[in-house]
Write a protein that holds these residues in place. Sequence first.
Motif, PDB file in Angstrom:
ATOM      1  N   THR A  49       1.341  -1.304  -0.138  1.00 57.37           N
ATOM      2  CA  THR A  49      -0.020   0.045  -0.119  1.00 57.37           C
ATOM      3  C   THR A  49       0.943   1.011  -0.172  1.00 57.37           C
ATOM      4  O   THR A  49       0.369   1.878   0.079  1.00 57.37           O
ATOM      5  N   ALA A  50       1.929   0.744   0.511  1.00 60.62           N
ATOM      6  CA  ALA A  50       2.992   2.248  -0.380  1.00 60.62           C
ATOM      7  C   ALA A  50       4.386   1.769  -0.265  1.00 60.62           C
ATOM      8  O   ALA A  50       4.744   0.226  -0.400  1.00 60.62           O
ATOM      9  N   PRO A  51       5.461   2.146  -1.012  1.00 62.18           N
ATOM     10  CA  PRO A  51       6.436   2.326  -1.239  1.00 62.18           C
ATOM     11  C   PRO A  51       7.488   0.895  -0.349  1.00 62.18           C
ATOM     12  O   PRO A  51       7.930   0.000  -0.200  1.00 62.18           O
ATOM     13  N   ASP A  52       7.407   1.084   0.979  1.00 63.45           N
ATOM     14  CA  ASP A  52       7.707   0.677   2.128  1.00 63.45           C
ATOM     15  C   ASP A  52       6.907  -0.173   3.800  1.00 63.45           C
ATOM     16  O   ASP A  52       7.017  -0.030   4.873  1.00 63.45           O
ATOM     17  N   ARG A  53       5.071  -0.594   2.813  1.00 62.08           N
ATOM     18  CA  ARG A  53       4.649  -1.165   3.806  1.00 62.08           C
ATOM     19  C   ARG A  53       3.645  -1.793   2.816  1.00 62.08           C
ATOM     20  O   ARG A  53       3.316  -1.960   1.748  1.00 62.08           O
ATOM     21  N   ALA A 165       7.217   3.971 -12.123  1.00 64.22           N
ATOM     22  CA  ALA A 165       6.266   4.705 -11.407  1.00 64.22           C
ATOM     23  C   ALA A 165       5.047   3.454 -11.092  1.00 64.22           C
ATOM     24  O   ALA A 165       4.237   4.193 -10.663  1.00 64.22           O
ATOM     25  N   GLN A 166       5.618   2.560  -9.985  1.00 65.80           N
ATOM     26  CA  GLN A 166       5.190   2.026  -8.789  1.00 65.80           C
ATOM     27  C   GLN A 166       5.096   3.398  -8.126  1.00 65.80           C
ATOM     28  O   GLN A 166       3.713   2.580  -7.340  1.00 65.80           O
ATOM     29  N   GLN A 167       5.761   3.628  -8.434  1.00 66.48           N
ATOM     30  CA  GLN A 167       5.780   5.093  -6.953  1.00 66.48           C
ATOM     31  C   GLN A 167       4.920   6.012  -7.134  1.00 66.48           C
ATOM     32  O   GLN A 167       4.304   6.095  -6.533  1.00 66.48           O
ATOM     33  N   LYS A 168       4.423   6.054  -8.146  1.00 69.12           N
ATOM     34  CA  LYS A 168       3.687   7.349  -8.554  1.00 69.12           C
ATOM     35  C   LYS A 168       2.335   6.732  -8.469  1.00 69.12           C
ATOM     36  O   LYS A 168       1.294   7.214  -8.232  1.00 69.12           O
ATOM     37  N   TRP A 169       1.446   5.822  -8.919  1.00 70.39           N
ATOM     38  CA  TRP A 169       0.296   4.808  -8.889  1.00 70.39           C
ATOM     39  C   TRP A 169       0.272   4.845  -6.945  1.00 70.39           C
ATOM     40  O   TRP A 169      -0.802   5.273  -7.062  1.00 70.39           O
ATOM     41  N   LEU A 170       1.164   4.611  -6.205  1.00 71.68           N
ATOM     42  CA  LEU A 170       0.727   4.361  -4.789  1.00 71.68           C
ATOM     43  C   LEU A 170       0.271   5.778  -4.828  1.00 71.68           C
ATOM     44  O   LEU A 170      -0.012   6.023  -3.306  1.00 71.68           O
ATOM     45  N   GLU A 171       1.672   7.293  -5.075  1.00 74.45           N
ATOM     46  CA  GLU A 171       1.232   8.372  -4.729  1.00 74.45           C
ATOM     47  C   GLU A 171      -0.656   8.566  -4.389  1.00 74.45           C
ATOM     48  O   GLU A 171      -0.632   9.880  -3.895  1.00 74.45           O
ATOM     49  N   ARG A 172      -1.276   7.779  -6.005  1.00 77.16           N
ATOM     50  CA  ARG A 172      -2.625   8.829  -6.315  1.00 77.16           C
ATOM     51  C   ARG A 172      -3.054   9.626  -6.601  1.00 77.16           C
ATOM     52  O   ARG A 172      -4.607  10.297  -6.531  1.00 77.16           O
ATOM     53  N   ASP A 173      -2.282  10.729  -6.596  1.00 72.75           N
ATOM     54  CA  ASP A 173      -2.911  12.154  -7.384  1.00 72.75           C
ATOM     55  C   ASP A 173      -2.135  12.456  -8.538  1.00 72.75           C
ATOM     56  O   ASP A 173      -1.760  13.163  -9.697  1.00 72.75           O
TER      57      ASP A 173
END
Length: 199
Positions: A49-53, A165-173
Amino acid sequence: MCGRYFIDAGDREWMRVLELLAQEDRQSPAFADMRTGEVYPTHIVPVLTAPDRAHLMQWGFTRFDGKGQVINARSETAGEKSMFRRPLSQGRCLIPASCYYEWRKLEGGGKQKYALSPREPLYMAGLYRREQGAALPRFVIMTRDAAPEIAFIHDRMPVIFDKPAQQKWLERDVALDALLAQAENAIRFEPADGQTALF
């Protein structure tokens, strides 16, 4: 669609995901039911649900009529569906896997099972939500039109992102349409189990 995938319990990336699993999930009774190997709908697996979680979740949203599960969300129309609208804005996630499976229909009957994966560790875009009375959050896998090289196997595939892109996807904005242009197209494939499935 994506209806089956595989987790190699000895994979280094999988070990990293386990290290990210929240403490409350490790202590949950559901931890004993966490699956590796071939994963089917309704199975319990770790989801980022987050890069580190990471958290334990169950695969499949319960249908509105309570009969069965919805396991995929079409990326092209997810924002238009009431089932997916809120998770798309508040419940984005990534599902780690070693490969996913798809079946090619053969002339004369039967199906050939294929294992597919990118060259980088496989993370499929997903959506999750909490359902009333459910012990764990539930997730679905986002799908898109298949990349040209694998369209002969099936006309749909999971939405797969590389690390940026994974990081951007999880950022939700970041809008889904903008991210889909960055979805992974270089997919390796090979027959799985070395045999055809006659069903």
